[in-house]
Design an enzyme around this catalytic site. Structure first.
Site: not given
Ligand code: NOJ
Length: 570
Positions: A223, A285
């Site tokens: 993310d 690893e």
């Molecule tokens: C990207 C994620 O896909 C989204 O759903 C989220 O709100 C933001 N990052 C923050 O984590």
């Protein structure tokens, strides 16, 4: 080890060793809240997912990516993690995860989990410890705390705005009851950003990686993989008005290079790459080809490719492709740019049309207002899509995407042709974007409505009761999986056929050789033994010679109508 040549449309040829399954994989995104509910509480869960895995095996996908199911107060639907190494009771237990994963592996489906390293939940014990420990403490150094500006520190440390609207800073109350420092949150105030300059933070996340790798996870979708390092000094920055919400994967005109001065001091800082090189060593690893996939909203594609250099991640989402409007020249260009950019670093291109953050492509591709790239739509949006046009274009777009070489991502429900739900009542909305902009931006709830499995059942078979955390529209009854199963013209059967033919013809490993002369609106190419013709225009064209293997709409003779894609035996 078996060596396969990885076909690419230019002079470079890379060698694929071992299975490297991810180079060609079709990866299906599961949004756990909305996939399947086993206990009738209206919220999807891990046991629900496990019970429905045979349907995904039948669809023909290679892997699932699970959006977060970790312990979380759910202020951003699980992207606010309070314990990286446990399952939220809403979704089940670690044993449920083990069971789901074993079933998936038995069915030949790999399991990718979501890692959220840019920020934690404010409920996380690490953040709570930072609050308690006070200014200057080691604990505060794990996050980005700063003194405010102004005589009393009453102004935020800089002008940064949250992706979800409003300030990117929140002031805390210190232990003595006085207003104190501010902490940075690029997203909701419940999502404080870590300070990735801290060796301690780096060590914690190596442990988190190992925790899931030890449990057999096949990889991580990372993310905000472009956001973890912030520019020194945290300089002021005002984003361009037309930038995408996550940093702007805007599609640039050919030859136009993104202006580095326009790059936000919190996106795509060069320092992020050493983090991924470090993680790659951890993954290497482990046996079994585990992967890292970057969610990095950066411009242009040649810049995105830096995330997938040989010693970094394996894949990066191709958001430039997702944001390309429906039309021949733009699609041809983004396909060329994608193949060139990723092959230059030896990585496969990825392709994606929908996910849990954008308007579903069965609606987005028919938007007519200003918001063509669909950053949240609702009842008052100007230019709401025509459902028939949207579904037709979505089927054609998916048939085009699934014929491209590389790896494709599907978002749950697109195989049913689900549209965005635009008429959710305000009272049902949960996306923090909606609240932080006082209802000015609708946010992402419309693409997150729980799935329909059985047309005639309560909650359309999402769970055993009528409960569903977001209300489902009546059209779910017609689009439910059981209603489409076995119906040759259904969207579900179109996806199944495309995935089967894609595998049989080895399209994931193939290359694109353009076929010209069919008109500007037509995207046509040969990939190995298949010729693909996508007509994005309104006027019909005559198909070139070759047995029709697949068509996104029923064909009469050799006529390919508008908004239709066909695959022919080359
Ligand atoms: C990207 C994620 O896909 C989204 O759903 C989220 O709100 C933001 N990052 C923050 O984590």
């Amino acid at each position: 080890m078996e060596a396969l040549s990885f076909g690419i449309p230019c002079s470079k040829v890379f060698v694929m060793t071992g299975s490297e399954w991810w180079r060609t994989a079709v990866i299906y995104q599961i949004y756990p809240r909305s996939f399947a509910d086993s206990n009738g509480d209206g919220m999807g869960d891990l046991a629900g997912i496990e019970s429905r895995l045979p349907a995904l095996r039948d669809l023909g996908i290679d892997a699932i990516w699970l959006s977060p199911f970790y312990t979380s107060p759910q202020r951003d639907a699980g992207y606010d993690v309070a314990d990286y190494c446990d399952v939220d009771p809403l979704f089940g237990t670690l044993d449920d995860f083990a069971s789901l994963q074993a079933t998936a592996h038995n069915l030949g489906i790999r399991v990718i989990v979501d890692l959220v390293p840019n920020h934690s939940s404010s409920d996380h014990p690490w953040f709570q410890a930072a609050l308690a420990a006070g200014p200057g403490s080691a604990e505060r150094g794990h996050y980005i705390f700063r003194d405010g500006k102004g005589v009393n520190g009453q102004l935020p440390p800089n002008n940064w705005e949250s992706v979800f609207g409003g300030l990117a800073w929140t002031r805390v109350m210190e232990a003595d009851g006085t207003p104190g420092q501010w902490y940075l949150h690029l997203f909701d105030s419940s999502q404080p950003d870590f300070d990735w300059q801290s060796p301690w933070v780096r060590e914690q996340f190596r442990d988190v990686l190992r925790f899931w790798l030890d449990r057999g996870a096949d990889g991580f979708r990372v993310d905000v993989a472009h956001g973890m390092i912030k520019a020194a000094g945290l300089p002021d920055y005002t984003p361009p008005a037309d930038g995408g919400s996550m940093g702007g994967a805007t599609v640039l005109e050919p030859g136009v290079v993104a202006d580095p001065a326009a790059t936000a001091p919190y996106w795509a800082q060069p320092g992020v790459h050493e983090i991924y090189r470090d993680w790659r060593l951890v993954l290497d690893e482990y046996p079994g080809d585990r992967i890292l996939a970057a969610e990095a909203w950066v411009d242009p594609l040649s810049h995105v490719a830096e995330w997938v250099r040989p010693d970094e991640m394996h894949q990066a989402f191709n958001f430039a492709y997702l944001e390309t409007l429906w039309g021949g020249p733009a699609l041809r260009r983004v396909i060329d740019d994608s193949l060139a950019a990723f092959s230059a670093v030896g990585a496969p291109s990825t392709w994606v049309l929908s996910n849990h953050d954008v308007v579903r492509h069965a609606s987005r591709l028919a938007l007519t207002g200003d918001n063509l790239q669909g950053h949240g739509i609702g009842p008052k949006t100007v230019g709401l899509p025509d459902a028939v046009v949207g579904l037709r274009r979505a089927r054609a777009a998916s048939a085009l995407m699934l014929a491209l070489p590389g790896s494709s991502y599907l978002y749950q429900g697109e195989e049913l042709g689900l549209p965005e739900v635009v008429d959710l009542p305000d009272s049902a909305r949960e996306d923090p974007t909606w609240f932080r902009t006082n209802g000015e931006r609708y946010g992402r709830d419309g693409c997150r409505v729980p799935l329909p499995w059985v047309g005639s059942a309560p909650s359309y078979g999402f769970g055993p009761t009528a409960a569903s955390w977001l209300p489902q529209p009546a059209i779910w009854g017609e689009l439910a999986r059981d209603v489409q199963e076995g119906v040759p013209t259904s969207t579900l059967e179109l996806y199944k056929l495309a995935l089967r033919l894609r595998r049989e013809h080895g399209l994931g490993l193939g290359s694109v050789s353009w076929l010209n002369g069919l008109g500007d609106a037509v995207v046509a190419f040969t990939n190995g033994s298949v010729t693909v013709v996508a007509n994005t225009g309104a006027a019909s064209i005559t198909l070139p010679a070759g047995e029709v293997l697949l068509a996104s709409e029923p064909l009469t003779g050799r006529t390919l109508p508008g908004d239709t894609t066909a695959w022919l035996r080359a």
